[in-house]
Write an enzyme that holds these catalytic residues in place. Structure first.
Site, PDB file in Angstrom:
ATOM      1  N   SER A   1      -7.385 -12.180 -22.936  1.00 39.86           N
ATOM      2  CA  SER A   1      -6.189 -11.994 -22.121  1.00 39.86           C
ATOM      3  C   SER A   1      -5.171 -11.173 -22.912  1.00 39.86           C
ATOM      4  CB  SER A   1      -5.631 -13.356 -21.706  1.00 39.86           C
ATOM      5  OG  SER A   1      -4.632 -13.202 -20.735  1.00 39.86           O
ATOM      6  N   ASN A   2      -3.931 -11.166 -22.487  1.00 37.39           N
ATOM      7  CA  ASN A   2      -2.882 -10.437 -23.213  1.00 37.39           C
ATOM      8  C   ASN A   2      -1.577 -11.208 -23.128  1.00 37.39           C
ATOM      9  OD1 ASN A   2      -1.342  -9.486 -20.778  1.00 37.39           O
ATOM     10  ND2 ASN A   2      -3.334  -8.588 -20.341  1.00 37.39           N
ATOM     11  N   ARG A   3      -0.536 -10.660 -23.723  1.00 36.47           N
ATOM     12  CA  ARG A   3       0.712 -11.411 -23.889  1.00 36.47           C
ATOM     13  C   ARG A   3       1.695 -11.260 -22.730  1.00 36.47           C
ATOM     14  NH1 ARG A   3       0.765 -13.233 -29.074  1.00 36.47           N
ATOM     15  NH2 ARG A   3      -0.329 -11.951 -30.613  1.00 36.47           N
ATOM     16  N   SER A   4       1.276 -10.693 -21.613  1.00 35.83           N
ATOM     17  CA  SER A   4       2.217 -10.530 -20.503  1.00 35.83           C
ATOM     18  C   SER A   4       2.757 -11.889 -20.057  1.00 35.83           C
ATOM     19  CB  SER A   4       1.509  -9.844 -19.330  1.00 35.83           C
ATOM     20  OG  SER A   4       2.325  -9.898 -18.187  1.00 35.83           O
TER      21      SER A   4
ATOM     22  N   ALA B   1      -0.422  -6.868 -16.044  1.00 36.67           N
ATOM     23  CA  ALA B   1      -1.124  -6.337 -17.214  1.00 36.67           C
ATOM     24  C   ALA B   1      -2.589  -6.745 -17.055  1.00 36.67           C
ATOM     25  CB  ALA B   1      -0.523  -6.913 -18.485  1.00 36.67           C
TER      26      ALA B   1
END
Ligand code: CTP
Length: 393
Positions: A205-208, A271
């Protein structure tokens, strides 16, 4: 906003009918008048007497008796909005079919007022293809939805199906009456990260944080738009009056976006993970003694922005975001062409944008570039919503 508004509340059969009573109190506290219609199923969970006491109005539960008193057409005309809360699976199916075998069914066919449905049912029933198709059909006819939410249910099962809380239903009813330049417009917004599973316990995943997308949805709703927010996993509450679809993967996000069409405008702020794991493991990957780290093969995810930009029911205005750390405008311009959208909000992410409260953006279109000063994400949302309103003016 609800002062003097006439709300016709149809209570159908669900154990959650007690929340309808709480909703009536909230509506009356805002100065609305409420008349209740009780279906046969609803009468199993709420009484005519309690509804009459809390609404302070007569309650109708019988088509033929109502014909003698006020009549289904007059009840349908009386209402400024019709709210079906709770909406049982059966009622949803009847609405989709246009069945008029009882008072509630007749009113729902006869009314010209906006209709809001608040579904409440077992998660398996809500997920059933028949219910999914019924809800999609009703949405395409302009029926608004609030919920269902997730959380403890009467049965020991989890998943979406729980009737929205009275405050959420109140916000959705307020949104039916929202005035503003975007009234009558439907806007799709994506937000947050996606999660791409590796195995049942791990994901990429990502930090959005979803803050910017939620702020955009909030601002659009405040201008009177009907907003569908498709969001990945975030720790944010649903913006008031906004219909929220929670998804995890990019493919789920694409399906939810396609299901939300038609829309007048779409703003893709999520994102989205560009890649997903090619072969998701069905069981948790184990460390084998002596074996090294696994190699994970990745494959491309669909590009949701590009897909909706060339969709048969493409919204008139399609807006993408671009996260850039250098040559911001140049990259945004090429993204505009490549993805086939109308505007790109180019986001300078060289600082602390992810999870932070502020954003520095440039609005890039075929005709030029606007540089916006660094501002709170809420303000970016408001300015963008105002630009969308100008576009449609
Ligand atoms: N987007 C999307 N679906 C994807 C990937 C991106 O809808 N699978 C959307 C995002 O919501 C955003 C825009 O496309 O509106 C961002 O485009 P992307 O190609 O991902 O660019 P960046 O993330 O900005 O960076 P890069 O070009 O470096 O990949």
């Amino acid at each position: 906003m609800l002062h003097g508004r006439k709300i016709l509340l149809i209570v159908s059969g669900s154990v959650a009918a007690f929340k309808a009573l709480m909703l009536i109190r909230l509506l009356r506290a805002e100065g609305a008048r409420v008349r209740a219609v009780l279906t046969a199923g609803g009468a199993r969970f709420a009484t005519k007497e309690s509804l009459a006491a809390i609404t302070g109005e007569p309650v109708s539960d019988d088509l033929w008796a109502a014909e003698n008193e006020i009549g289904h057409i007059r009840l349908a005309r009386w209402a400024d909005a019709v709210v079906v809360a709770p909406t049982s699976a059966s009622r949803l199916a009847q609405m989709a079919q246009g069945l008029a075998g009882d008072l509630a069914g007749c009113i729902l066919l006869a009314t010209r007022a906006p209709v809001l449905a608040a579904p409440a049912m077992n998660p398996a029933m809500w997920a059933h293809p028949a219910t999914v198709a019924n809800a999609a059909l009703l949405r395409s006819r302009g029926i608004r939805f609030v919920g269902p939410g997730e959380g403890p249910m009467a049965e020991p099962e989890s998943g979406p199906g729980r009737l929205s809380e009275p405050e959420e239903m109140l916000a959705a009813i307020r949104a039916l009456f929202a005035e503003g330049p975007l009234k009558g417009r439907h806007v799709l917004v994506t937000a947050g990260p996606t999660q791409e599973p590796i195995d049942p316990v791990r994901y990429i995943s990502n930090r959005s944080s979803g803050k910017q997308g939620h702020a955009i949805a909030t601002a659009l709703a405040a201008l009177g738009a009907r907003v569908t927010l498709v969001t990945g996993p975030v720790a944010l509450p649903a913006p008031p009056g906004v219909e929220v679809k929670r998804i995890e993967t990019a493919r789920e996000m694409l399906a939810a976006c396609e299901a939300a069409l038609p829309a007048d405008a779409a703003i893709f702020n999520a994102a989205v993970a560009d890649w997903r794991v090619a072969h998701e493991a069905g069981q948790k990957l184990k460390k084998e003694p002596g074996a090294g780290a696994p190699t994970i093969e990745m494959t491309l995810n669909p590009d949701i922005l590009a897909a909706i930009s060339k969709h048969a029911s493409r919204p008139r205005l399609v807006v993408g975001f671009a996260a850039e750390t250098e040559r911001v405008i140049e990259h945004a311009r090429s993204k505009l062409a490549r993805k086939g959208c109308d505007w790109i909000v180019a986001n300078d992410v060289s600082g602390d944008v992810f999870g932070g409260g502020e954003n520095t953006v440039h609005l890039v279109s075929a005709t030029g570039v606007e540089d916006w000063p660094r501002m709170a994400k809420e303000e970016v949302g408001e300015r963008l919503a105002a630009r969308v309103a100008e576009f449609f003016a």
